[in-house]
Design a protein around this motif. Structure first.
Motif, PDB file in Angstrom:
ATOM      1  N   VAL A 153      34.814  27.173  10.964  1.00 40.10           N
ATOM      2  CA  VAL A 153      35.716  26.248  11.644  1.00 40.10           C
ATOM      3  C   VAL A 153      36.358  27.387  12.065  1.00 40.10           C
ATOM      4  O   VAL A 153      37.174  27.378  10.558  1.00 40.10           O
ATOM      5  N   VAL A 154      37.043  27.649  13.316  1.00 37.36           N
ATOM      6  CA  VAL A 154      38.226  27.560  12.848  1.00 37.36           C
ATOM      7  C   VAL A 154      39.816  27.234  13.369  1.00 37.36           C
ATOM      8  O   VAL A 154      39.314  27.337  14.695  1.00 37.36           O
ATOM      9  N   SER A 155      40.911  27.460  13.067  1.00 35.02           N
ATOM     10  CA  SER A 155      41.986  26.751  13.724  1.00 35.02           C
ATOM     11  C   SER A 155      42.940  27.266  13.262  1.00 35.02           C
ATOM     12  O   SER A 155      42.898  28.095  12.527  1.00 35.02           O
ATOM     13  N   THR A 174      39.155  25.432  17.309  1.00 35.64           N
ATOM     14  CA  THR A 174      39.004  24.413  17.910  1.00 35.64           C
ATOM     15  C   THR A 174      39.790  24.786  18.507  1.00 35.64           C
ATOM     16  O   THR A 174      41.325  23.861  19.119  1.00 35.64           O
ATOM     17  N   ALA A 175      40.314  24.885  20.031  1.00 36.34           N
ATOM     18  CA  ALA A 175      40.461  25.310  21.246  1.00 36.34           C
ATOM     19  C   ALA A 175      39.621  25.223  21.987  1.00 36.34           C
ATOM     20  O   ALA A 175      38.609  26.638  21.969  1.00 36.34           O
ATOM     21  N   ALA A 176      39.746  24.561  22.946  1.00 37.08           N
ATOM     22  CA  ALA A 176      38.530  24.448  24.068  1.00 37.08           C
ATOM     23  C   ALA A 176      38.972  24.904  25.661  1.00 37.08           C
ATOM     24  O   ALA A 176      37.659  25.487  25.853  1.00 37.08           O
ATOM     25  N   TYR A 177      39.206  25.952  26.027  1.00 35.14           N
ATOM     26  CA  TYR A 177      39.931  26.346  27.201  1.00 35.14           C
ATOM     27  C   TYR A 177      39.915  28.229  26.891  1.00 35.14           C
ATOM     28  O   TYR A 177      40.320  28.630  25.852  1.00 35.14           O
ATOM     29  N   SER A 178      40.512  28.656  28.004  1.00 29.89           N
ATOM     30  CA  SER A 178      40.508  30.637  28.138  1.00 29.89           C
ATOM     31  C   SER A 178      42.199  30.524  28.228  1.00 29.89           C
ATOM     32  O   SER A 178      42.917  30.514  28.945  1.00 29.89           O
TER      33      SER A 178
END
Length: 341
Positions: free
Chosen positions: A9-11, A105-109
């Motif tokens: 998991v990368v945040s 933990t980021a869903a977008y490009s």
């Protein structure tokens, strides 16, 4: 679960006590020439909440929810605060991990939500002898698990409004603003960041309304950086006075957990704006540890291995004195963009 022997998991990372705040912010802006007075302003946002960002505990909560659902050990590494990616990869190498999937933990490009994490992982691997191979899982902005979690939380927020306002309340989706130049180069053909957010908002609205019509907007928050550099607009606080509806539900679609930007920029600043103009306002929760979001992680692991992004995708923005991005109230990704701690 795929050809992996661990999940990473990368945040973004965030401070956990008052003495952490300024060192954390200095990590975030290193090399960007951000004025000290700007850091002090953002530090005050953290100190208002006891000097701690919610993001690290939320990563722990997500890991605790995900780990029992997958047959893999789960590790956690951050970009800007403990546990740092490099330290985590060193521990993974010591544990014998050879090939890991990375859930960011980021869903977008965009550069900050995707490319920068890819670069961070590469730099950390280069610093660790015997570091495992790391495969970043795909963007999940339109995954049914993410959409279901946000739809449930949006319905819960609507239920907190007086009964007479629920059907006519407007959904106002928010995401971290980024420079328009960065938005234009997001994704293989450019423009993916805004397009993906609009797609996610439309999917959530359709699920909340059962396929019927409900008015919604996509607006932006947490703008930072030099004032002469154009960023995506309108800002949520500028938009609220223009809403033609008896009530608003803010839906932080651009975030997967309640970063400092969510709890300060929405729960403090946007809420105060709404109070001043007499607009009933509630805020939907982020995906967090919703069961469908948790199960989504395992579903991503079971998918065919994603094709790696081209090296030219989501290029880094030019650095100007004063910084093209400074930390704001705080991805992920997400998550989030200038600072998502």
């Amino acid at each position: 679960m795929g050809n992996y022997d661990a999940l990473l998991v990368v945040s973004f990372g965030g401070p956990e006590k008052p003495d952490d705040v300024m060192p954390f912010l200095e990590n975030v802006v290193r090399g960007r020439g951000i004025p000290r007075e700007r850091l002090l302003e953002v530090e005050a946002h953290y100190q208002r909440f006891g000097g701690a960002s919610p993001i690290n505990q939320q990563c722990r909560d997500l890991i605790a929810a995900v780990e029992p659902t997958i047959d893999l050990p789960v590790y956690w590494g951050n970009r800007n605060w403990h546990p740092y990616l490099e330290d985590t990869l060193r521990r993974m190498a010591s544990d014998g991990v050879r090939r890991a999937a990375a859930f960011v933990t980021a869903a977008y490009s965009s550069y900050s939500a995707c490319r920068q994490y890819i670069d961070d992982i590469a730099l950390a691997r280069a610093a660790v002898e015997g570091a495992p191979e790391v495969v970043k899982l795909r963007h999940y902005f339109d995954h049914p698990g993410f959409v279901a979690a946000m739809a449930d939380h949006t319905r819960e927020a609507l239920d907190r409004l007086p009964a007479g306002l629920r059907d006519s309340a407007r959904l106002v989706f928010t995401a971290h603003s980024i420079p328009t130049s960065m938005a234009a180069t997001a994704g293989p053909g450019g423009g993916a960041y805004e397009a993906q957010l609009r797609r996610a908002a439309a999917l959530v609205t359709a699920e909340v309304s059962g396929g019927g019509d409900r008015a919604w907007d996509l607006v932006w928050q947490s703008r930072s950086g030099a004032p002469h550099i154009p960023w995506l607009e309108p800002d949520v606080c500028d938009h609220l006075p223009k809403v033609d509806a008896p009530a608003v539900v803010l839906v932080p679609i651009g975030f997967v957990s309640d970063h400092m930007e969510v709890v300060y920029d929405l729960d403090v600043e946007a809420a105060e704006t709404a109070r001043k103009i007499g607009l009933p306002l509630v805020r939907a929760a982020t995906a967090g540890t919703h069961p469908r979001f948790v199960s989504m992680v395992g579903e991503l692991l079971a998918e065919p291995e994603p094709v790696a992004c081209a090296a030219t995708c989501c290029p880094a923005p030019p650095r100007r004195h004063g910084g093209s991005q400074a930390p704001q109230g705080s991805q992920g990704s997400q998550g989030s963009q200038g600072s998502q701690g």
